[in-house]
Design a protein around this motif. Structure first.
Motif, PDB file in Angstrom:
ATOM      1  N   MET A 132       0.888  -1.305  -0.139  1.00 40.93           N
ATOM      2  CA  MET A 132       0.006  -0.144  -0.045  1.00 40.93           C
ATOM      3  C   MET A 132       0.819   1.236  -0.112  1.00 40.93           C
ATOM      4  O   MET A 132       2.024   1.285   0.665  1.00 40.93           O
ATOM      5  N   GLN A 133       0.393   2.363  -0.921  1.00 41.43           N
ATOM      6  CA  GLN A 133       1.275   3.350  -0.884  1.00 41.43           C
ATOM      7  C   GLN A 133       1.144   4.453   0.560  1.00 41.43           C
ATOM      8  O   GLN A 133      -0.002   4.302   1.114  1.00 41.43           O
ATOM      9  N   GLY A 134       1.962   4.980   0.932  1.00 41.02           N
ATOM     10  CA  GLY A 134       2.021   5.914   1.808  1.00 41.02           C
ATOM     11  C   GLY A 134       1.804   5.174   3.310  1.00 41.02           C
ATOM     12  O   GLY A 134       1.163   4.205   3.331  1.00 41.02           O
ATOM     13  N   ASP A 135       2.343   6.080   4.281  1.00 37.11           N
ATOM     14  CA  ASP A 135       2.036   5.770   5.668  1.00 37.11           C
ATOM     15  C   ASP A 135       1.077   6.607   6.470  1.00 37.11           C
ATOM     16  O   ASP A 135       1.088   7.841   6.029  1.00 37.11           O
ATOM     17  N   ILE A 136       0.311   6.178   7.367  1.00 32.45           N
ATOM     18  CA  ILE A 136      -0.726   6.978   7.866  1.00 32.45           C
ATOM     19  C   ILE A 136      -0.426   6.821   9.403  1.00 32.45           C
ATOM     20  O   ILE A 136      -0.096   5.554   9.900  1.00 32.45           O
ATOM     21  N   TYR A 137      -0.237   7.920  10.076  1.00 33.68           N
ATOM     22  CA  TYR A 137       0.226   7.816  11.485  1.00 33.68           C
ATOM     23  C   TYR A 137      -0.908   8.451  12.282  1.00 33.68           C
ATOM     24  O   TYR A 137      -1.808   9.499  11.707  1.00 33.68           O
ATOM     25  N   ILE A 138      -1.077   8.019  13.520  1.00 39.16           N
ATOM     26  CA  ILE A 138      -2.030   8.604  14.505  1.00 39.16           C
ATOM     27  C   ILE A 138      -1.164   9.022  15.831  1.00 39.16           C
ATOM     28  O   ILE A 138      -0.044   8.364  16.125  1.00 39.16           O
ATOM     29  N   CYS A 139      -1.750  10.096  16.372  1.00 36.52           N
ATOM     30  CA  CYS A 139      -1.104  10.230  17.863  1.00 36.52           C
ATOM     31  C   CYS A 139      -1.626   9.423  19.009  1.00 36.52           C
ATOM     32  O   CYS A 139      -2.702   9.363  19.247  1.00 36.52           O
ATOM     33  N   SER A 140      -0.597   8.886  19.561  1.00 40.07           N
ATOM     34  CA  SER A 140      -0.882   7.996  20.732  1.00 40.07           C
ATOM     35  C   SER A 140      -0.625   8.908  21.941  1.00 40.07           C
ATOM     36  O   SER A 140       0.385   9.335  22.070  1.00 40.07           O
ATOM     37  N   SER A 141      -1.493   9.096  22.650  1.00 42.74           N
ATOM     38  CA  SER A 141      -1.182   9.452  24.079  1.00 42.74           C
ATOM     39  C   SER A 141      -0.839   8.675  25.051  1.00 42.74           C
ATOM     40  O   SER A 141      -1.069   7.548  25.330  1.00 42.74           O
ATOM     41  N   ASN A 142       0.496   8.867  25.687  1.00 37.75           N
ATOM     42  CA  ASN A 142       0.976   8.075  26.719  1.00 37.75           C
ATOM     43  C   ASN A 142       1.561   8.990  27.965  1.00 37.75           C
ATOM     44  O   ASN A 142       1.590   9.936  27.691  1.00 37.75           O
ATOM     45  N   PRO A 143       2.031   8.267  28.699  1.00 35.18           N
ATOM     46  CA  PRO A 143       2.526   9.205  30.008  1.00 35.18           C
ATOM     47  C   PRO A 143       3.773  10.014  29.728  1.00 35.18           C
ATOM     48  O   PRO A 143       3.896  11.133  30.153  1.00 35.18           O
ATOM     49  N   ASN A 144       4.506   9.684  28.828  1.00 41.48           N
ATOM     50  CA  ASN A 144       5.584  10.455  28.103  1.00 41.48           C
ATOM     51  C   ASN A 144       5.267  11.545  27.078  1.00 41.48           C
ATOM     52  O   ASN A 144       6.325  12.087  26.453  1.00 41.48           O
ATOM     53  N   GLY A 145       4.208  11.480  26.530  1.00 33.52           N
ATOM     54  CA  GLY A 145       3.883  12.569  25.801  1.00 33.52           C
ATOM     55  C   GLY A 145       3.316  11.858  24.482  1.00 33.52           C
ATOM     56  O   GLY A 145       2.719  10.696  24.677  1.00 33.52           O
ATOM     57  N   HIS A 146       3.130  12.807  23.304  1.00 33.35           N
ATOM     58  CA  HIS A 146       2.364  12.242  22.303  1.00 33.35           C
ATOM     59  C   HIS A 146       3.417  11.656  21.274  1.00 33.35           C
ATOM     60  O   HIS A 146       4.102  12.143  20.842  1.00 33.35           O
ATOM     61  N   ASP A 147       3.113  10.324  20.819  1.00 33.62           N
ATOM     62  CA  ASP A 147       3.951   9.667  19.950  1.00 33.62           C
ATOM     63  C   ASP A 147       3.058   9.659  18.904  1.00 33.62           C
ATOM     64  O   ASP A 147       1.978   9.183  18.715  1.00 33.62           O
ATOM     65  N   ARG A 148       3.829   9.723  17.632  1.00 29.63           N
ATOM     66  CA  ARG A 148       3.055   9.132  16.420  1.00 29.63           C
ATOM     67  C   ARG A 148       3.379   7.752  16.053  1.00 29.63           C
ATOM     68  O   ARG A 148       4.334   7.343  15.971  1.00 29.63           O
ATOM     69  N   VAL A 149       2.244   6.955  16.050  1.00 29.27           N
ATOM     70  CA  VAL A 149       2.237   5.604  15.721  1.00 29.27           C
ATOM     71  C   VAL A 149       1.561   5.391  14.331  1.00 29.27           C
ATOM     72  O   VAL A 149       0.553   5.744  13.907  1.00 29.27           O
ATOM     73  N   PRO A 150       2.459   4.559  13.568  1.00 27.45           N
ATOM     74  CA  PRO A 150       1.935   4.106  12.042  1.00 27.45           C
ATOM     75  C   PRO A 150       0.613   3.148  12.221  1.00 27.45           C
ATOM     76  O   PRO A 150       0.652   2.143  13.224  1.00 27.45           O
ATOM     77  N   LEU A 151      -0.312   3.192  11.507  1.00 28.71           N
ATOM     78  CA  LEU A 151      -1.579   2.476  11.630  1.00 28.71           C
ATOM     79  C   LEU A 151      -1.226   1.224  10.684  1.00 28.71           C
ATOM     80  O   LEU A 151      -0.609   1.292   9.556  1.00 28.71           O
ATOM     81  N   ARG A 152      -1.539   0.032  11.069  1.00 26.57           N
ATOM     82  CA  ARG A 152      -1.514  -1.104  10.367  1.00 26.57           C
ATOM     83  C   ARG A 152      -2.369  -1.098   9.180  1.00 26.57           C
ATOM     84  O   ARG A 152      -3.559  -0.997   9.570  1.00 26.57           O
ATOM     85  N   ARG A 153      -2.103  -1.296   7.865  1.00 29.19           N
ATOM     86  CA  ARG A 153      -2.975  -1.473   6.870  1.00 29.19           C
ATOM     87  C   ARG A 153      -3.063  -2.711   6.223  1.00 29.19           C
ATOM     88  O   ARG A 153      -2.059  -3.184   6.194  1.00 29.19           O
ATOM     89  N   PHE A 154      -4.314  -3.137   5.928  1.00 36.63           N
ATOM     90  CA  PHE A 154      -4.407  -4.432   5.285  1.00 36.63           C
ATOM     91  C   PHE A 154      -5.058  -4.348   3.872  1.00 36.63           C
ATOM     92  O   PHE A 154      -5.707  -3.251   3.543  1.00 36.63           O
ATOM     93  N   GLU A 155      -5.091  -5.459   3.012  1.00 36.10           N
ATOM     94  CA  GLU A 155      -5.868  -5.250   1.814  1.00 36.10           C
ATOM     95  C   GLU A 155      -7.402  -5.788   2.230  1.00 36.10           C
ATOM     96  O   GLU A 155      -7.680  -6.104   3.299  1.00 36.10           O
ATOM     97  N   PRO A 156      -8.272  -5.077   1.567  1.00 36.38           N
ATOM     98  CA  PRO A 156      -9.779  -5.216   1.744  1.00 36.38           C
ATOM     99  C   PRO A 156     -10.439  -6.738   2.089  1.00 36.38           C
ATOM    100  O   PRO A 156     -11.051  -6.962   2.890  1.00 36.38           O
ATOM    101  N   ASP A 157      -9.612  -7.930   1.579  1.00 35.20           N
ATOM    102  CA  ASP A 157     -10.065  -8.995   1.700  1.00 35.20           C
ATOM    103  C   ASP A 157      -9.183  -9.611   2.904  1.00 35.20           C
ATOM    104  O   ASP A 157      -9.491 -10.766   3.277  1.00 35.20           O
ATOM    105  N   HIS A 158      -8.529  -8.893   3.763  1.00 42.59           N
ATOM    106  CA  HIS A 158      -7.692  -9.394   4.791  1.00 42.59           C
ATOM    107  C   HIS A 158      -8.533  -9.378   6.030  1.00 42.59           C
ATOM    108  O   HIS A 158      -9.113  -8.184   6.439  1.00 42.59           O
TER     109      HIS A 158
END
Length: 92
Positions: free
Chosen positions: A1-27
C-alpha cells in the motif's frame, strides 16, 4: 500500500506518532471476537467457527455424558458461540 498513515498516541511520556497497520480489503482481522474483512467476506470467521464446532463435536463424541447433559452443553456453549457473530456477519 502506498504511503504511511500515522495517529497520535497519548501516553505518559507525551504524544507519539504511531503508524497504522493497513491491510488489503479481503484480509480479515479479529475484532471483539469476530473475524471481519472490509470487503464483507466471512471466510476467516466461517473457518474459525467450523474448527470450533468440529472440536466441540469431537469432545462430545469421545466424552462420557448423558444425553441431557450433552444437549445442555450444546445449547449453552456451542450455540452461544455460533449466535454471537451472527449480528456482525452475513453468514446465512
Amino acid at each position: 500500500m502506498q504511503g504511511d498513515i500515522y495517529i497520535c498516541s497519548s501516553n505518559p511520556n507525551g504524544h507519539d506518532r504511531v503508524p497504522l497497520r493497513r491491510f488489503e480489503p479481503d484480509h480479515a482481522k479479529e475484532t471483539l471476537g469476530v473475524y471481519l474483512a472490509m470487503d464483507g467476506n466471512n471466510m476467516a470467521e466461517i473457518e474459525k467457527l467450523l474448527g470450533k464446532s468440529k472440536e466441540f463435536a469431537e469432545c462430545l463424541r469421545t466424552g462420557k455424558m448423558t444425553r441431557p447433559d450433552a444437549w445442555y452443553a450444546f445449547h449453552s456453549t456451542l450455540m452461544k458461540m455460533l449466535e454471537y457473530p451472527m449480528a456482525a456477519t452475513t453468514i446465512i
